[in-house]
Design an enzyme around this catalytic site. Sequence first.
Site, PDB file in Angstrom:
ATOM      1  N   TYR A 147       0.840  -1.210   0.000  1.00  0.00           N
ATOM      2  CA  TYR A 147       0.000   0.000   0.000  1.00  0.00           C
ATOM      3  C   TYR A 147       0.879   1.266   0.000  1.00  0.00           C
ATOM      4  O   TYR A 147       0.641   2.204  -0.771  1.00  0.00           O
ATOM      5  CB  TYR A 147      -0.898  -0.045   1.240  1.00  0.00           C
ATOM      6  N   LYS A 151       0.945   4.155  -2.877  1.00  0.00           N
ATOM      7  CA  LYS A 151       0.568   5.542  -2.571  1.00  0.00           C
ATOM      8  C   LYS A 151       1.741   6.505  -2.786  1.00  0.00           C
ATOM      9  O   LYS A 151       1.537   7.665  -3.160  1.00  0.00           O
ATOM     10  CB  LYS A 151       0.029   5.631  -1.141  1.00  0.00           C
TER      11      LYS A 151
END
Length: 240
Positions: A147, A151
């Site tokens: 993640y 991001k």
Amino acid sequence: MARTALVTGGTRGIGAAIATALKAAGYQVAANYGGNDDAAKAFSDETGIRTYKWSVADYDACADGLGRVEADLGPVDVLVNNAGITRDAPFHKMKPEQWREVIDTNLTGVFNMTHPAWPGMRERGFGRIITISSINGQKGQFGQANYAASKAGDLGLTKSLAQEGAGKGITANAICPGYIATDMVMAVPEKVREAIIGQIPVGRLGEPGEIARCVVFLASDEAGFITGSTISANGGQYLA
Ligand code: CAA
């Protein structure tokens, strides 16, 4: 004429708050969603906002979905790349599919949506690309190698788009929410979540509306000089 905004992952959580706030600000709004039909129907019944189902991880589906939205509402002037997923695991336990799913949705999904929207924005000389990144793309996070990488990638993509769009009236910006009271954060084990709240100087989780208001500002004509920037909205948890 009212501008048109498309919000991915726009029927729940932060995305639903963004879609609703843009509608209140006078935009024609389309909300994309990936899987939860019941939530999308409830959202549409409550807000009157049209919903459209496709996976942002699928390039052809994105191009087709954008075409459907534009046939219904006109050219998309504001694209909010909000759709995102987590598949948290410590790195030593992370499976290749957990890596791929998160990268495909959170990073490649932003490419998949922005790429077909970009030529029209260039032709019309106006566009707003607003991508919801994360505090964890800025600082990394135990259990989120996938993640955090996705991001952080969103931030590099946004800064490049800002440079390429500037001469064509297109701005590209990112927002890095901290921990916001949504299903995604509520899925974190309670003990872990309580420890995280303890690290937030304002002493609470954020509210989806606090992110939505940043989006409405970045979408506006008044924000035309702001591009390539990152707004951190995290209660002081991480000062980038
Ligand atoms: N720092 C250091 N150590 C940590 C840690 C941390 N932040 N979190 C857990 N650990 C340690 C534990 O103390 C434990 O140590 P011991 O084995 O020595 O007891 C160990 O890691 C746990 O290891 P496990 O193999 O048991 O881990 P697990 O398979 O149960 O997975 C986890 C743990 C999934 C990573 C869990 O800790 C977790 O969900 N963490 C939260 C991750 C997170 O913040 N996700 C954010 C979701 S919200 C979001 O993503 C939105 C946004 O943009 C902010």
